[in-house]
Design a protein around this motif. Structure first.
Motif, mmCIF file in Angstrom:
data_model
loop_
_atom_site.group_PDB
_atom_site.id
_atom_site.type_symbol
_atom_site.label_atom_id
_atom_site.label_comp_id
_atom_site.label_asym_id
_atom_site.label_seq_id
_atom_site.Cartn_x
_atom_site.Cartn_y
_atom_site.Cartn_z
ATOM 1 N N SER A 39 0.810 -1.230 0.000
ATOM 2 C CA SER A 39 0.000 0.000 0.000
ATOM 3 C C SER A 39 0.836 1.269 0.000
ATOM 4 C CB SER A 39 -0.931 0.012 1.214
ATOM 5 O OG SER A 39 -0.179 0.092 2.413
ATOM 6 N N LYS A 40 2.149 1.149 0.173
ATOM 7 C CA LYS A 40 2.991 2.341 0.259
ATOM 8 C C LYS A 40 2.831 3.295 -0.921
ATOM 9 C CE LYS A 40 6.781 0.975 3.313
ATOM 10 N NZ LYS A 40 8.242 0.701 3.399
ATOM 11 N N PRO A 41 2.928 2.831 -2.192
ATOM 12 C CA PRO A 41 2.803 3.782 -3.316
ATOM 13 C C PRO A 41 1.453 4.507 -3.314
ATOM 14 C CG PRO A 41 3.702 1.704 -4.072
ATOM 15 C CD PRO A 41 3.237 1.477 -2.671
ATOM 16 N N GLY A 42 0.368 3.746 -3.071
ATOM 17 C CA GLY A 42 -0.953 4.360 -3.072
ATOM 18 C C GLY A 42 -1.139 5.345 -1.929
ATOM 19 N N VAL A 43 -0.610 4.982 -0.746
ATOM 20 C CA VAL A 43 -0.738 5.866 0.420
ATOM 21 C C VAL A 43 0.057 7.148 0.201
ATOM 22 C CG1 VAL A 43 -0.160 6.125 2.865
ATOM 23 C CG2 VAL A 43 -1.225 4.001 2.057
ATOM 24 N N TRP A 44 1.260 7.021 -0.344
ATOM 25 C CA TRP A 44 2.057 8.223 -0.627
ATOM 26 C C TRP A 44 1.349 9.132 -1.635
ATOM 27 C CZ3 TRP A 44 5.545 10.664 1.850
ATOM 28 C CH2 TRP A 44 6.424 10.012 2.716
ATOM 29 N N ALA A 45 0.765 8.519 -2.666
ATOM 30 C CA ALA A 45 0.038 9.318 -3.661
ATOM 31 C C ALA A 45 -1.144 10.037 -3.023
ATOM 32 C CB ALA A 45 -0.439 8.411 -4.797
ATOM 33 N N GLY A 46 -1.855 9.323 -2.134
ATOM 34 C CA GLY A 46 -2.987 9.943 -1.456
ATOM 35 C C GLY A 46 -2.559 11.082 -0.543
ATOM 36 N N VAL A 47 -1.457 10.897 0.181
ATOM 37 C CA VAL A 47 -0.967 11.945 1.078
ATOM 38 C C VAL A 47 -0.552 13.178 0.284
ATOM 39 C CG1 VAL A 47 0.882 12.561 2.680
ATOM 40 C CG2 VAL A 47 -0.260 10.340 2.900
ATOM 41 N N ILE A 48 0.157 12.969 -0.818
ATOM 42 C CA ILE A 48 0.603 14.108 -1.638
ATOM 43 C C ILE A 48 -0.596 14.847 -2.232
ATOM 44 C CG2 ILE A 48 1.845 14.739 -3.753
ATOM 45 C CD1 ILE A 48 3.779 12.436 -3.133
ATOM 46 N N LEU A 49 -1.591 14.085 -2.723
ATOM 47 C CA LEU A 49 -2.780 14.720 -3.292
ATOM 48 C C LEU A 49 -3.547 15.497 -2.228
ATOM 49 C CD1 LEU A 49 -4.582 15.154 -5.726
ATOM 50 C CD2 LEU A 49 -5.729 12.994 -5.204
ATOM 51 N N TYR A 50 -3.624 14.941 -1.019
ATOM 52 C CA TYR A 50 -4.305 15.634 0.080
ATOM 53 C C TYR A 50 -3.609 16.951 0.409
ATOM 54 C CZ TYR A 50 -5.885 16.698 4.795
ATOM 55 O OH TYR A 50 -6.387 17.339 5.904
ATOM 56 N N VAL A 51 -2.286 16.935 0.467
ATOM 57 C CA VAL A 51 -1.534 18.154 0.769
ATOM 58 C C VAL A 51 -1.734 19.188 -0.329
ATOM 59 C CG1 VAL A 51 0.788 19.109 1.039
ATOM 60 C CG2 VAL A 51 0.179 16.978 2.191
ATOM 61 N N LEU A 52 -1.738 18.761 -1.597
ATOM 62 C CA LEU A 52 -1.915 19.693 -2.715
ATOM 63 C C LEU A 52 -3.304 20.330 -2.692
ATOM 64 C CD1 LEU A 52 -0.192 17.756 -5.650
ATOM 65 C CD2 LEU A 52 0.661 19.775 -4.438
ATOM 66 N N LEU A 53 -4.335 19.529 -2.393
ATOM 67 C CA LEU A 53 -5.698 20.065 -2.340
ATOM 68 C C LEU A 53 -5.854 21.060 -1.193
ATOM 69 C CD1 LEU A 53 -7.785 16.846 -3.069
ATOM 70 C CD2 LEU A 53 -7.588 18.857 -4.536
ATOM 71 N N THR A 54 -5.296 20.729 -0.035
ATOM 72 C CA THR A 54 -5.368 21.636 1.107
ATOM 73 C C THR A 54 -4.620 22.930 0.821
ATOM 74 O OG1 THR A 54 -5.459 19.722 2.595
ATOM 75 C CG2 THR A 54 -4.934 21.859 3.574
ATOM 76 N N LEU A 55 -3.453 22.809 0.188
ATOM 77 C CA LEU A 55 -2.678 23.997 -0.165
ATOM 78 C C LEU A 55 -3.429 24.853 -1.179
ATOM 79 C CD1 LEU A 55 -0.005 25.544 0.101
ATOM 80 C CD2 LEU A 55 0.906 24.135 -1.761
ATOM 81 N N ALA A 56 -4.075 24.203 -2.161
ATOM 82 C CA ALA A 56 -4.844 24.943 -3.172
ATOM 83 C C ALA A 56 -6.005 25.691 -2.528
ATOM 84 C CB ALA A 56 -5.364 23.980 -4.235
ATOM 85 N N GLN A 57 -6.670 25.071 -1.560
ATOM 86 C CA GLN A 57 -7.779 25.727 -0.858
ATOM 87 C C GLN A 57 -7.286 26.953 -0.095
ATOM 88 O OE1 GLN A 57 -9.413 23.658 2.522
ATOM 89 N NE2 GLN A 57 -11.505 24.313 2.031
#
Length: 242
Positions: free
Chosen positions: A118-136
């Motif tokens: 699950s590491k690749p998927g979890v890392w992708a999810g964490v990065i996407l979450y940070v990008l969305l929060t930063l965009a907001q």
């Protein structure tokens, strides 16, 4: 001694009625002239009706600003005035909900799949979450900024006329000589033909101390606040602003 002049008598012996002076005639004409229907000054008059009491902690500038912002939105978004546009709120909510779904999906994926796989998927999810929060955050700071109200109004005067108003607000900090103040800044654009023909535009800015709208108990004088907002917005809509 010369005899006093008398008013000419009518045939029935009664004195003829005196004609009104030009001054009194003008006063009567002006006072009887109705205000133009749909004029901005008439539309922006305070709402004289029973309403809920607004009470805040008058030691908190933040609470007083939020109360003024909410009162401004209620006043300008009446049916005969502007229809509020929620674009900025919708964008922030969309980004916020996306980040929540990404975080939930990432957590569920990490729970269902073993740790190493699950590491690749979890890392992708964490990065996407940070990008969305930063965009907001960046959108709220740089795009929305201090905007508290965006409204649109359509009228028909031989053609469809669209009016759009954008209002920002902020608090001016107190000084040893002055109380903290509520500052408004607005822009107004009037156009036709779907925005292709510019009919007029204007901007205005004004400020008033919070102590003019809130008493010692923190109760807001909503009518006085609405009168002030109307006095700022009306000249812009009438084309009398800079």
């Amino acid at each position: 001694m010369a005899p006093r002049s008398r008013k000419p008598a009518q045939p029935n012996g009664k004195p003829a009625p005196s004609s009104p002076s030009p001054l009194s005639a003008n006063v009567a004409t002006l006072s009887d002239k109705p205000e133009a229907e749909g004029a901005p000054s008439a539309l922006l008059a305070p709402v004289l009706e029973d309403r809920e009491e607004v009470k805040v902690n008058n030691a908190s500038v933040t609470e007083m600003k939020h109360a003024c912002d909410d009162a401004l939105k209620r006043f300008l978004s009446r049916p005969d005035l502007f229809k509020q546009i929620y674009t900025h709120t919708d964008v922030r909510l969309a980004l916020g909900w996306l980040s929540v779904f990404v975080a939930g999906g990432t957590g569920l994926y990490g729970w269902k799949v073993d740790f190493e796989n699950s590491k690749p998927g979890v890392w992708a999810g964490v990065i996407l979450y940070v990008l969305l929060t930063l965009a907001q955050t960046l959108y709220a700071y740089f795009v929305e900024g201090d905007i508290v109200f965006v409204g649109k109004r359509k009228t028909f005067d031989k053609r469809i006329v669209t009016e759009r108003i954008t209002v920002t607000s902020r608090t001016i900090p107190s000084t040893p000589a002055t109380a903290p103040a509520y500052a408004l800044s607005l822009t107004y654009v009037c156009s036709a033909a779907g925005g292709k023909t510019l009919l007029g535009k204007g901007r205005a800015a004004a400020e008033r101390g919070y102590n003019e709208f809130f008493d010692t108990r923190g109760v807001m004088d909503q009518e006085r606040f609405e009168r002030w907002v109307g006095s700022v917005v009306s000249p812009v809509m009438e084309g009398k602003s800079e």
